[in-house]
Design an enzyme around this catalytic site. Structure first.
Site, PDB file in Angstrom:
ATOM      1  N   ASP A 138       9.959 -10.403  13.040  1.00  0.00           N
ATOM      2  CA  ASP A 138       9.617 -10.447  11.615  1.00  0.00           C
ATOM      3  C   ASP A 138       9.404 -11.906  11.201  1.00  0.00           C
ATOM      4  OD1 ASP A 138       9.989 -10.702   8.707  1.00  0.00           O
ATOM      5  OD2 ASP A 138      10.353  -8.548   8.808  1.00  0.00           O
ATOM      6  N   THR A 153      -0.486   7.764  -0.665  1.00  0.00           N
ATOM      7  CA  THR A 153      -1.849   7.782  -1.243  1.00  0.00           C
ATOM      8  C   THR A 153      -2.743   6.724  -0.604  1.00  0.00           C
ATOM      9  OG1 THR A 153      -1.329   6.146  -2.924  1.00  0.00           O
ATOM     10  CG2 THR A 153      -0.849   8.452  -3.465  1.00  0.00           C
ATOM     11  N   ASP A 204      11.431 -13.141   8.098  1.00  0.00           N
ATOM     12  CA  ASP A 204      12.853 -13.370   8.403  1.00  0.00           C
ATOM     13  C   ASP A 204      13.043 -14.646   9.212  1.00  0.00           C
ATOM     14  OD1 ASP A 204      13.826 -11.198   7.051  1.00  0.00           O
ATOM     15  OD2 ASP A 204      13.958  -9.894   8.814  1.00  0.00           O
ATOM     16  N   ARG A 212       0.858  -1.180   0.000  1.00  0.00           N
ATOM     17  CA  ARG A 212       0.000   0.000   0.000  1.00  0.00           C
ATOM     18  C   ARG A 212       0.893   1.227   0.000  1.00  0.00           C
ATOM     19  NH1 ARG A 212      -5.485   1.105   1.196  1.00  0.00           N
ATOM     20  NH2 ARG A 212      -5.858  -1.108   1.279  1.00  0.00           N
TER      21      ARG A 212
HETATM   22  N1  URA Z   1       5.168  -8.360  10.139  1.00  0.00           N
HETATM   23  C1  URA Z   1       5.918  -9.193  10.905  1.00  0.00           C
HETATM   24  O1  URA Z   1       6.524 -10.128  10.411  1.00  0.00           O
HETATM   25  N2  URA Z   1       5.974  -8.934  12.227  1.00  0.00           N
HETATM   26  C2  URA Z   1       5.313  -7.917  12.818  1.00  0.00           C
HETATM   27  O2  URA Z   1       5.395  -7.759  14.041  1.00  0.00           O
HETATM   28  C3  URA Z   1       4.547  -7.082  11.987  1.00  0.00           C
HETATM   29  C4  URA Z   1       4.486  -7.322  10.657  1.00  0.00           C
END
Ligand code: URA
Length: 215
Positions: free
Chosen positions: A206, A114, A209, A110
């Site tokens: 994440d 905008t 990751d 996104r």
């Molecule tokens: N995406 C993720 O992998 N972890 C988060 O905490 C937020 C978005």
């Protein structure tokens, strides 16, 4: 801050086994191999809840003992739609549960100014408008990419969309439910909030990751 949303379209999968596995995933010491396995297992458990209302029909089956009437899923066609990249981690668990499902991929972002959704990769089955779409992404943070993915599926004529995440922030749940009047959201946990970097607190970091070992 309290965030209000339509609770009737939210299912929290709070089974003890799910909560136990989620805690291991949250642990910073859990490595990628175990993390990936847990994402897969939780996807299967969550898929089980998200398909609870699928209609059944009677079929005749012959057991080693006799012929009887038993139940089968009544002609429901399913597409699993991982949101790239972390959603890929949930696909194998979902396919274990629904082997006949097709898989479509959606890569969305996104525009931060905008707020318009942009697709950078979308490839879905040709008959997507005939399918129940189970959109998968481990983390529902701001809801930006999930909302964009759901908008894309609606633009393709999809009537039944369900979003399956493992951890959700209240802000993300609200964004998704407010943007679409029919979507249902499934999560294993509603966490506290987003931090200033849009990470879920306490969350698990994440997810992409940790699944792919890219950190
Ligand atoms: N995406 C993720 O992998 N972890 C988060 O905490 C937020 C978005």
């Amino acid at each position: 801050m309290s965030v209000e949303f339509d609770q009737s379209r939210l299912t929290v999968v709070d089974h003890p086994m799910v909560q136990h596995k989620l805690t291991i995933m949250r642990d910073v010491k859990t490595g990628s191999k175990q993390f990936r396995e847990l994402v897969k297992e939780l996807a299967l458990f969550e898929g089980y809840e998200a398909t609870r209302d699928f209609p059944l029909e009677d079929v005749e089956v012959t057991t080693p003992i006799c012929t009887t009437t038993a139940k089968q899923i009544a002609g429901r066609k399913v597409a699993i739609i991982p949101i790239l990249r972390a959603g890929l981690g949930m696909v194998d668990g979902m396919l274990e549960l629904i082997p006949a499902a097709r898989v479509g991929h959606v890569g969305m972002y996104r525009d931060e100014e905008t707020h318009e959704p942009h697709e950078y990769y979308c490839k879905v089955p040709a008959d997507i408008d005939q399918r129940t779409c189970l959109v998968v992404d481990p983390m529902l943070a701001t809801g930006g990419s999930a909302t964009a993915a759901i908008e894309y599926l609606r633009s393709q004529g999809v009537k039944d969309v369900r979003l399956l995440v493992l951890i959700a922030a209240p802000e993300g749940i609200k964004a998704v439910l407010d943007a679409d009047p029919d979507v249902r959201v499934y999560t294993c946990s509603v966490d506290e909030r987003l931090n200033e970097n849009a990470y879920i607190v306490p969350g698990l970091g994440d997810a992409g990751d940790r699944i792919f070992g890219t950190k």
